[in-house]
Design an enzyme around this catalytic site. Sequence first.
Site, mmCIF file in Angstrom:
data_model
loop_
_atom_site.group_PDB
_atom_site.id
_atom_site.type_symbol
_atom_site.label_atom_id
_atom_site.label_comp_id
_atom_site.label_asym_id
_atom_site.label_seq_id
_atom_site.Cartn_x
_atom_site.Cartn_y
_atom_site.Cartn_z
ATOM 1 N NE ARG A 220 55.245 57.987 40.326
ATOM 2 C CZ ARG A 220 55.815 57.113 39.664
ATOM 3 N NH1 ARG A 220 55.733 57.302 38.568
ATOM 4 N NH2 ARG A 220 56.820 56.148 40.314
ATOM 5 C CG HIS B 7 51.439 54.037 36.094
ATOM 6 N ND1 HIS B 7 51.382 54.761 37.371
ATOM 7 C CD2 HIS B 7 52.670 53.951 35.818
ATOM 8 C CE1 HIS B 7 52.715 54.927 37.494
ATOM 9 N NE2 HIS B 7 53.550 54.346 36.697
HETATM 10 P P1 NAP Z 1 65.982 61.188 37.111
HETATM 11 O O1 NAP Z 1 66.889 60.503 36.407
HETATM 12 O O2 NAP Z 1 66.056 61.291 38.648
HETATM 13 O O3 NAP Z 1 65.675 62.666 36.333
HETATM 14 C C1 NAP Z 1 64.976 63.602 37.226
HETATM 15 C C2 NAP Z 1 64.847 64.725 36.224
HETATM 16 O O4 NAP Z 1 64.136 65.859 36.625
HETATM 17 C C3 NAP Z 1 66.515 65.448 36.250
HETATM 18 O O5 NAP Z 1 66.856 66.071 35.021
HETATM 19 C C4 NAP Z 1 66.428 66.659 37.375
HETATM 20 O O6 NAP Z 1 67.230 67.361 37.210
HETATM 21 C C5 NAP Z 1 64.948 67.213 37.119
HETATM 22 N N1 NAP Z 1 64.294 67.824 38.157
HETATM 23 C C6 NAP Z 1 63.950 67.423 39.226
HETATM 24 N N2 NAP Z 1 63.515 68.238 40.019
HETATM 25 C C7 NAP Z 1 63.434 69.421 39.474
HETATM 26 C C8 NAP Z 1 63.143 71.024 39.621
HETATM 27 N N3 NAP Z 1 62.408 71.292 40.609
HETATM 28 N N4 NAP Z 1 63.219 71.584 38.281
HETATM 29 C C9 NAP Z 1 63.717 71.401 37.304
HETATM 30 N N5 NAP Z 1 64.128 69.920 36.995
HETATM 31 C C10 NAP Z 1 64.053 68.968 37.955
HETATM 32 O O7 NAP Z 1 64.525 60.504 36.756
HETATM 33 P P2 NAP Z 1 64.132 59.561 35.574
HETATM 34 O O8 NAP Z 1 64.717 58.293 35.860
HETATM 35 O O9 NAP Z 1 64.312 60.156 34.557
HETATM 36 O O10 NAP Z 1 62.493 59.245 36.023
HETATM 37 C C11 NAP Z 1 61.713 60.515 36.050
HETATM 38 C C12 NAP Z 1 60.213 60.013 36.694
HETATM 39 O O11 NAP Z 1 59.675 59.360 35.695
HETATM 40 C C13 NAP Z 1 60.268 59.266 37.758
HETATM 41 O O12 NAP Z 1 60.494 59.889 39.033
HETATM 42 C C14 NAP Z 1 58.603 58.658 37.767
HETATM 43 O O13 NAP Z 1 58.076 59.383 38.412
HETATM 44 C C15 NAP Z 1 58.548 58.604 36.286
HETATM 45 N N6 NAP Z 1 58.505 57.449 35.737
HETATM 46 C C16 NAP Z 1 57.278 57.132 35.288
HETATM 47 C C17 NAP Z 1 57.123 55.917 34.522
HETATM 48 C C18 NAP Z 1 55.928 55.433 33.986
HETATM 49 O O14 NAP Z 1 55.584 54.413 33.299
HETATM 50 N N7 NAP Z 1 54.627 56.329 34.072
HETATM 51 C C19 NAP Z 1 58.248 55.045 34.464
HETATM 52 C C20 NAP Z 1 59.248 55.231 34.962
HETATM 53 C C21 NAP Z 1 59.474 56.406 35.700
HETATM 54 P P3 NAP Z 1 69.027 67.454 37.313
HETATM 55 O O15 NAP Z 1 69.377 66.580 35.993
HETATM 56 O O16 NAP Z 1 69.370 68.750 37.120
HETATM 57 O O17 NAP Z 1 69.038 66.670 38.729
HETATM 58 C C1 GLV Z 2 56.889 53.631 37.433
HETATM 59 O O1 GLV Z 2 55.976 54.485 37.407
HETATM 60 C C2 GLV Z 2 58.299 53.987 38.035
HETATM 61 O O2 GLV Z 2 58.536 54.758 38.522
HETATM 62 O O3 GLV Z 2 59.174 53.130 37.349
#
Ligand code: NAP
Ligand code: GLV
Length: 312
Positions: free
Chosen positions: A224, A272
């Site tokens: 983000r 994005h």
């Molecule tokens: P997720 O499965 O919830 O993974 C989040 C990771 O971040 C977990 O490993 C978590 O640790 C870690 N984390 C959270 N808070 C933390 C902190 N304070 N310190 C250290 N580590 C921390 O999420 P995801 O599905 O991988 O997605 C991640 C993010 O990608 C989304 O929230 C979204 O903003 C972004 N995204 C962007 C796009 C795009 O097109 N640009 C698309 C999809 C998603 P734990 O494993 O220990 O809980």
């Molecule tokens: C895109 O940014 C998502 O959070 O899936």
Amino acid sequence: MHITVCLTDLKPDAWVLGLQQEFPDAEISVWQPGTPPADHAVVWAPPQQMLDEQSGLRGLFNIGAGVDALLKLKMPPHTRIVRVEDAGMAVQMAEYVCHALIRHFREFDAYEVDARQGRWGYRAPRLRSQFSVGIMGLGVLGERVARAVAQFDFPVNGWSRSPKDIAGIRSFAGHENLDPFLAASRVLVCLLPVTPDTRGILRRETLTKLNGGAPGGYVINVARGAHLVEADLIPLLDAGQLDGATLDVFETEPLPPDHPFWRHPKITVTPHASARTLREESIAQIVSKIRSVEGGAGFDGMAGAVDIERGY
Ligand code: NAP
Ligand code: GLV
């Protein structure tokens, strides 16, 4: 059962059709002010008015992975948020990050400039061992990216809240291990959710710790815009502390036309687009979760169920 669809800035028709095909007996509506109460909603960045009016919702199914836009809103007390997990996004994210990393590491931009000028010139091979990649966030997307990067034999570090045991990935966990993680990483990939703990985490103080504090760091932000303190980036690039950045997300989206990131020679901007929601896969995932809730399973332990206190 009534499912209402509220997708800000996206066309809802194909979503409504897909849900209707799976639930032929259900009412599937496109939410508008005054829509009768629904059991579940399928949403992207809904307005507060929708949640205020739909105070009896049981499930709020977010069609993206990040729930930061939802958590800014006041939720009805008994509504559970469930996000899409992967559903075809992880492989896209792995492609995007590997592309950005390899393009930088192998200096493909410079070869492209040479090619335009008809110049046949080799560059000295760079040492992969000196391009350690640090992935902030080892969740659904971060882990997939970490595994993909490791396949190219780069040293890979991961930073998360809880320690991980992933073959070939060095795990750093918790705030107390952020500095050693940054020092051990040269290319930094952000795949964290936005929470009060992670907002602004890519800032001068942290970015200057990359690569043991030596110049040569590179930033890939695919999480983000709120993770990056935008005003800190260009001075670090211009001073030579950082070699470059690939940015997919921004504090203001669309990125305003006069924003300096568009034209900076060391910054690559994409709109994005690193991991798009895939409609068919996402509908299939949401449908299976709604079926399980309607079958009496509840939300506790459901993959993708959001912990509001934790913030993701
Ligand atoms: P997720 O499965 O919830 O993974 C989040 C990771 O971040 C977990 O490993 C978590 O640790 C870690 N984390 C959270 N808070 C933390 C902190 N304070 N310190 C250290 N580590 C921390 O999420 P995801 O599905 O991988 O997605 C991640 C993010 O990608 C989304 O929230 C979204 O903003 C972004 N995204 C962007 C796009 C795009 O097109 N640009 C698309 C999809 C998603 P734990 O494993 O220990 O809980
Ligand atoms: C895109 O940014 C998502 O959070 O899936």
